[in-house]
Write a protein that holds these residues in place. Structure first.
Motif, short mmCIF file in Angstrom:
data_model
loop_
_atom_site.label_atom_id
_atom_site.label_comp_id
_atom_site.label_asym_id
_atom_site.label_seq_id
_atom_site.Cartn_x
_atom_site.Cartn_y
_atom_site.Cartn_z
N VAL A 1 0.89 -1.16 0.00
CA VAL A 1 0.00 0.00 0.00
C VAL A 1 0.93 1.20 0.00
CG1 VAL A 1 -1.90 1.18 1.16
CG2 VAL A 1 -1.64 -1.31 1.39
N CYS A 2 0.82 2.06 -1.02
CA CYS A 2 1.81 3.13 -1.15
C CYS A 2 1.19 4.49 -1.41
CB CYS A 2 2.82 2.79 -2.25
SG CYS A 2 2.17 2.75 -3.92
N ASP A 3 2.00 5.51 -1.12
CA ASP A 3 1.59 6.88 -1.39
C ASP A 3 1.69 7.16 -2.89
OD1 ASP A 3 4.34 7.55 -1.96
OD2 ASP A 3 4.68 7.99 0.15
N ALA A 4 1.27 8.33 -3.28
CA ALA A 4 1.21 8.67 -4.70
C ALA A 4 2.59 8.82 -5.33
CB ALA A 4 0.42 9.97 -4.90
N GLY A 5 3.63 9.01 -4.52
CA GLY A 5 4.95 9.27 -5.07
C GLY A 5 5.88 8.09 -5.17
N LEU A 6 5.54 6.97 -4.56
CA LEU A 6 6.45 5.82 -4.58
C LEU A 6 6.51 5.23 -5.98
CD1 LEU A 6 8.18 4.14 -2.51
CD2 LEU A 6 6.37 2.44 -2.69
N PRO A 7 7.72 5.05 -6.54
CA PRO A 7 7.80 4.42 -7.85
C PRO A 7 7.34 2.97 -7.78
CG PRO A 7 10.01 4.90 -6.98
CD PRO A 7 9.02 5.40 -5.99
N THR A 8 6.53 2.56 -8.74
CA THR A 8 6.05 1.18 -8.75
C THR A 8 6.89 0.36 -9.71
OG1 THR A 8 4.37 1.76 -10.39
CG2 THR A 8 3.69 1.74 -8.09
N PRO A 9 7.39 -0.78 -9.24
CA PRO A 9 8.24 -1.61 -10.10
C PRO A 9 7.42 -2.33 -11.16
CG PRO A 9 7.82 -2.72 -8.03
CD PRO A 9 7.20 -1.35 -7.92
N ARG A 10 8.11 -2.76 -12.20
CA ARG A 10 7.46 -3.59 -13.21
C ARG A 10 7.28 -4.98 -12.61
NH1 ARG A 10 8.86 -1.63 -18.92
NH2 ARG A 10 9.84 0.37 -18.46
N HIS B 1 -1.76 -0.64 14.23
CA HIS B 1 -2.26 -1.85 13.57
C HIS B 1 -1.30 -3.02 13.73
CE1 HIS B 1 -5.90 -0.45 11.61
NE2 HIS B 1 -5.26 0.58 11.09
N PHE B 2 0.00 -2.73 13.73
CA PHE B 2 1.02 -3.77 13.72
C PHE B 2 2.06 -3.51 14.80
CE2 PHE B 2 -0.29 -2.76 9.32
CZ PHE B 2 -1.00 -3.92 9.04
N PRO B 3 1.81 -3.97 16.03
CA PRO B 3 2.76 -3.73 17.12
C PRO B 3 4.17 -4.26 16.82
CG PRO B 3 0.68 -4.55 17.98
CD PRO B 3 0.61 -4.66 16.48
N GLU B 4 4.26 -5.28 15.98
CA GLU B 4 5.57 -5.85 15.62
C GLU B 4 5.97 -5.45 14.20
OE1 GLU B 4 6.07 -9.94 16.68
OE2 GLU B 4 4.86 -9.70 18.48
N LEU B 5 5.67 -4.22 13.82
CA LEU B 5 6.01 -3.69 12.52
C LEU B 5 7.52 -3.78 12.29
CD1 LEU B 5 5.00 -2.05 9.99
CD2 LEU B 5 5.56 0.01 11.31
N THR B 6 7.91 -4.33 11.15
CA THR B 6 9.32 -4.40 10.77
C THR B 6 9.68 -3.11 10.04
OG1 THR B 6 9.22 -6.81 10.54
CG2 THR B 6 11.04 -5.68 9.44
N LEU B 7 10.77 -2.48 10.45
CA LEU B 7 11.24 -1.26 9.80
C LEU B 7 12.55 -1.54 9.08
CD1 LEU B 7 10.47 1.30 12.64
CD2 LEU B 7 9.16 0.90 10.55
N VAL B 8 12.62 -1.08 7.83
CA VAL B 8 13.82 -1.23 7.00
C VAL B 8 14.11 0.12 6.35
CG1 VAL B 8 13.36 -3.69 6.52
CG2 VAL B 8 12.49 -1.94 4.95
N PRO B 9 15.30 0.32 5.82
CA PRO B 9 15.55 1.56 5.09
C PRO B 9 14.61 1.68 3.88
CG PRO B 9 17.61 0.46 5.61
CD PRO B 9 16.51 -0.50 5.95
N LYS C 1 11.68 -0.31 -1.18
CA LYS C 1 11.45 -0.23 -2.63
C LYS C 1 11.93 -1.51 -3.32
CE LYS C 1 13.26 3.94 -3.39
NZ LYS C 1 13.56 5.23 -4.06
N GLN C 2 13.04 -2.08 -2.87
CA GLN C 2 13.52 -3.34 -3.44
C GLN C 2 12.53 -4.48 -3.16
OE1 GLN C 2 17.32 -3.73 -1.53
NE2 GLN C 2 18.37 -2.40 -2.99
N LEU C 3 12.05 -4.53 -1.91
CA LEU C 3 11.11 -5.58 -1.53
C LEU C 3 9.79 -5.49 -2.30
CD1 LEU C 3 11.62 -5.55 2.36
CD2 LEU C 3 12.36 -7.34 0.76
#
Length: 129
Positions: A26-35, A87-95, A100-102
Motif C-alpha cells: 500500500v503506497c503513497d502517490a509518489g512511490l515508484p512502482t516496479p514492473r 495496527h502492527f505492534p511488531e512492525l518491521t522497519l527497513v531503510p 522499494k527493493q522488496l
C-alpha cells in the motif's frame, strides 16, 4: 453487485486472488512502482484517497501476518507511523531503499492519493484458519 466492503472491481478481484505469504504494498502517490506486480491505482487527487482510508479498507478484508515499512516514517510522517504501529505492534522497519527493493516481489500494489512522505507499507498475507 456487492453491497459492502471494497467496491472497486479491480481491487476486489485482485484481493480474491491473493494467497498465504503474498505481498501487498500500500503506497503513497509518489512511490515508484516496479514492473511486475499488479498495480491498482486508486489515486484521484493529492490526498484522495488517503493512505489511512485505503489501509483500513484492506485490513477489513485481508488476513495479515506481518508488515514492513520504511524506518524513515518515524521522523518524516509521525501520523502514518502511529497508524502503522497501532495496527502492527511488531512492525518491521527497513531503510526506504530496501522497502522499494522488496516491493518488486509484491503480488499486488495499491497506490493511494496520499501526499505525505513514507506512507507505504508492505503487508504479508496470512490465512484465516
Amino acid at each position: 453487485m456487492k453491497k459492502a466492503g471494497i467496491l472497486n472491481r479491480e481491487l476486489s478481484g485482485a484481493i480474491a486472488e491473493l494467497g498465504h505469504g503474498d505481498g501487498v504494498l500500500v503506497c503513497d502517490a509518489g512511490l515508484p512502482t516496479p514492473r511486475g506486480p499488479r498495480v491498482v491505482d486508486l489515486a484521484f487527487r493529492a490526498g484522495v484517497p488517503s493512505f489511512a482510508e485505503v489501509l483500513d479498507g484492506l485490513l477489513a478484508e485481508l488476513v495479515v501476518e506481518g508488515a514492513t515499512a520504511a524506518g524513515e516514517i518515524r521522523a518524516a510522517n509521525p501520523a502514518a507511523s502511529a497508524l502503522l504501529h497501532g495496527h502492527f505492534p511488531e512492525l518491521t522497519l527497513v531503510p526506504h531503499e530496501r522497502l522499494k527493493q522488496l516491493s518488486a516481489d509484491a503480488r499486488l500494489i495499491v497506490r493511494t492519493g496520499e501526499a505525505r512522505p513514507y506512507a507505504n507499507v508492505l503487508l504479508r498475507c496470512g490465512v484465516f484458519f
